[in-house]
Design a protein around this motif. Structure first.
Motif, PDB file in Angstrom:
ATOM      1  N   SER A  21      24.086   6.547  69.668  1.00 59.90           N
ATOM      2  CA  SER A  21      24.829   7.705  70.161  1.00 59.90           C
ATOM      3  C   SER A  21      25.728   7.121  71.393  1.00 59.90           C
ATOM      4  O   SER A  21      25.116   6.426  71.997  1.00 59.90           O
ATOM      5  N   CYS A  22      26.977   7.766  71.201  1.00 59.77           N
ATOM      6  CA  CYS A  22      27.706   7.640  72.341  1.00 59.77           C
ATOM      7  C   CYS A  22      28.310   8.697  72.822  1.00 59.77           C
ATOM      8  O   CYS A  22      28.909   9.596  72.050  1.00 59.77           O
ATOM      9  N   PHE A  28      40.689  16.048  75.002  1.00 61.48           N
ATOM     10  CA  PHE A  28      41.418  15.322  73.623  1.00 61.48           C
ATOM     11  C   PHE A  28      40.566  14.485  72.772  1.00 61.48           C
ATOM     12  O   PHE A  28      40.923  13.641  72.118  1.00 61.48           O
ATOM     13  N   PHE A  29      39.055  14.445  73.052  1.00 60.50           N
ATOM     14  CA  PHE A  29      38.314  13.526  72.221  1.00 60.50           C
ATOM     15  C   PHE A  29      38.560  13.462  70.907  1.00 60.50           C
ATOM     16  O   PHE A  29      38.721  12.619  70.154  1.00 60.50           O
ATOM     17  N   SER A  30      38.824  14.940  70.341  1.00 60.32           N
ATOM     18  CA  SER A  30      39.127  14.779  68.726  1.00 60.32           C
ATOM     19  C   SER A  30      40.330  14.088  68.250  1.00 60.32           C
ATOM     20  O   SER A  30      40.302  13.835  66.910  1.00 60.32           O
ATOM     21  N   ILE A  31      41.184  13.667  68.966  1.00 63.39           N
ATOM     22  CA  ILE A  31      42.329  13.011  68.418  1.00 63.39           C
ATOM     23  C   ILE A  31      42.366  11.507  68.762  1.00 63.39           C
ATOM     24  O   ILE A  31      43.221  10.809  68.126  1.00 63.39           O
ATOM     25  N   TYR A  32      41.196  11.048  69.416  1.00 63.02           N
ATOM     26  CA  TYR A  32      41.124   9.645  69.484  1.00 63.02           C
ATOM     27  C   TYR A  32      40.509   9.005  68.219  1.00 63.02           C
ATOM     28  O   TYR A  32      39.745   9.486  67.751  1.00 63.02           O
ATOM     29  N   ALA A  49      32.711  -0.978  63.347  1.00 65.03           N
ATOM     30  CA  ALA A  49      33.150   0.362  62.657  1.00 65.03           C
ATOM     31  C   ALA A  49      34.076   1.368  63.330  1.00 65.03           C
ATOM     32  O   ALA A  49      34.212   1.252  64.844  1.00 65.03           O
ATOM     33  N   SER A  50      34.980   1.990  62.930  1.00 63.44           N
ATOM     34  CA  SER A  50      35.904   3.008  63.539  1.00 63.44           C
ATOM     35  C   SER A  50      36.155   4.042  62.617  1.00 63.44           C
ATOM     36  O   SER A  50      35.768   4.005  61.460  1.00 63.44           O
ATOM     37  N   ILE A  51      36.447   5.128  63.455  1.00 58.09           N
ATOM     38  CA  ILE A  51      36.686   6.393  62.670  1.00 58.09           C
ATOM     39  C   ILE A  51      38.051   7.186  63.544  1.00 58.09           C
ATOM     40  O   ILE A  51      37.978   7.207  64.565  1.00 58.09           O
ATOM     41  N   SER A  52      38.785   7.605  62.499  1.00 51.65           N
ATOM     42  CA  SER A  52      40.038   8.302  62.850  1.00 51.65           C
ATOM     43  C   SER A  52      40.191   9.339  61.937  1.00 51.65           C
ATOM     44  O   SER A  52      40.451   9.382  60.714  1.00 51.65           O
ATOM     45  N   GLY A  53      39.991  10.646  62.586  1.00 52.71           N
ATOM     46  CA  GLY A  53      40.077  12.067  61.948  1.00 52.71           C
ATOM     47  C   GLY A  53      38.571  11.838  60.928  1.00 52.71           C
ATOM     48  O   GLY A  53      37.749  11.474  61.241  1.00 52.71           O
ATOM     49  N   PHE A  66      26.017   0.462  57.629  1.00 51.54           N
ATOM     50  CA  PHE A  66      26.605   1.004  58.799  1.00 51.54           C
ATOM     51  C   PHE A  66      27.215   2.275  58.549  1.00 51.54           C
ATOM     52  O   PHE A  66      28.018   2.196  57.490  1.00 51.54           O
ATOM     53  N   THR A  67      26.872   3.523  59.060  1.00 52.01           N
ATOM     54  CA  THR A  67      27.856   4.555  58.918  1.00 52.01           C
ATOM     55  C   THR A  67      28.350   5.160  60.250  1.00 52.01           C
ATOM     56  O   THR A  67      27.243   5.430  61.086  1.00 52.01           O
ATOM     57  N   ILE A  68      29.501   5.369  60.466  1.00 52.24           N
ATOM     58  CA  ILE A  68      30.178   6.034  61.685  1.00 52.24           C
ATOM     59  C   ILE A  68      30.357   7.302  61.400  1.00 52.24           C
ATOM     60  O   ILE A  68      30.754   7.711  60.492  1.00 52.24           O
ATOM     61  N   ALA A  69      30.090   8.089  62.361  1.00 51.08           N
ATOM     62  CA  ALA A  69      30.274   9.783  62.480  1.00 51.08           C
ATOM     63  C   ALA A  69      30.647  10.269  63.625  1.00 51.08           C
ATOM     64  O   ALA A  69      30.176   9.441  64.667  1.00 51.08           O
ATOM     65  N   ARG A  70      31.106  11.164  64.065  1.00 55.80           N
ATOM     66  CA  ARG A  70      31.711  11.871  64.961  1.00 55.80           C
ATOM     67  C   ARG A  70      31.367  13.332  65.132  1.00 55.80           C
ATOM     68  O   ARG A  70      31.485  14.016  64.215  1.00 55.80           O
ATOM     69  N   ASP A  71      31.031  13.897  66.373  1.00 49.65           N
ATOM     70  CA  ASP A  71      30.879  15.360  66.555  1.00 49.65           C
ATOM     71  C   ASP A  71      31.887  15.877  67.555  1.00 49.65           C
ATOM     72  O   ASP A  71      31.511  15.278  68.952  1.00 49.65           O
ATOM     73  N   ASN A  72      32.904  16.259  67.304  1.00 52.85           N
ATOM     74  CA  ASN A  72      34.063  16.605  68.252  1.00 52.85           C
ATOM     75  C   ASN A  72      33.707  17.518  69.277  1.00 52.85           C
ATOM     76  O   ASN A  72      33.896  17.409  70.284  1.00 52.85           O
ATOM     77  N   ALA A  73      32.910  18.461  68.838  1.00 54.43           N
ATOM     78  CA  ALA A  73      32.323  19.659  69.744  1.00 54.43           C
ATOM     79  C   ALA A  73      31.542  18.976  70.941  1.00 54.43           C
ATOM     80  O   ALA A  73      31.625  19.581  71.962  1.00 54.43           O
ATOM     81  N   LYS A  74      30.757  17.945  70.368  1.00 54.74           N
ATOM     82  CA  LYS A  74      29.809  17.424  71.521  1.00 54.74           C
ATOM     83  C   LYS A  74      30.521  16.291  72.081  1.00 54.74           C
ATOM     84  O   LYS A  74      29.922  15.505  73.010  1.00 54.74           O
ATOM     85  N   LYS A  75      31.596  15.878  71.853  1.00 55.79           N
ATOM     86  CA  LYS A  75      32.233  14.612  72.300  1.00 55.79           C
ATOM     87  C   LYS A  75      31.425  13.276  72.074  1.00 55.79           C
ATOM     88  O   LYS A  75      31.337  12.659  72.975  1.00 55.79           O
TER      89      LYS A  75
END
Length: 113
Positions: A21-22, A28-32, A49-53, A66-75
């Motif tokens: 986790s990071c 503006f985390f959600s746009i990175y 690994a990278s994730i964009s949108g 490996f699987t990358i995922a993001r939670d924009n609400a929690k940055k």
């Protein structure tokens, strides 16, 4: 300046799994576009690994494992690592993609029996 705090590393046997986790700071985390990078001893840091949108990309060496995922609400950005191999041993970092010069402390992943 955006900060990155990685966690979740450890010692795992070959074939095992870990979830990194990071947590980031800043606006503006959600746009990175975000990435997970790793640096093994004696080697250069590499993007794994990278994730964009909703779009993700993986290095060939980790594709399918490996699987990358993001939670924009929690940055927060995660890296689920399955079927780990000894060659996955490295310090893992998150950063924007392309990266800023402000790296976190990373989290050590050691795959060994």
């Amino acid at each position: 300046q955006v900060q990155f705090v990685e966690s979740g590393g450890g010692l795992v046997q070959p074939g095992g799994s870990l979830r990194l986790s990071c947590v980031t700071s800043g606006s503006f985390f959600s746009i990175y576009s975000m990435g997970w990078y790793r640096q093994a001893p004696g080697k250069q840091r590499e993007l794994v690994a990278s994730i964009s949108g909703a779009s993700t990309n993986y290095a060939d060496s980790v594709k399918g494992r490996f699987t990358i995922a993001r939670d924009n609400a929690k940055k927060t950005v995660h890296l689920q690592m399955n079927t780990l191999k000894s060659e996955d041993t490295a310090v893992y970092y998150c950063n924007k993609n392309p990266p800023t010069t402000n790296w976190g402390q990373g989290t050590q992943v050691t795959v060994s029996s």
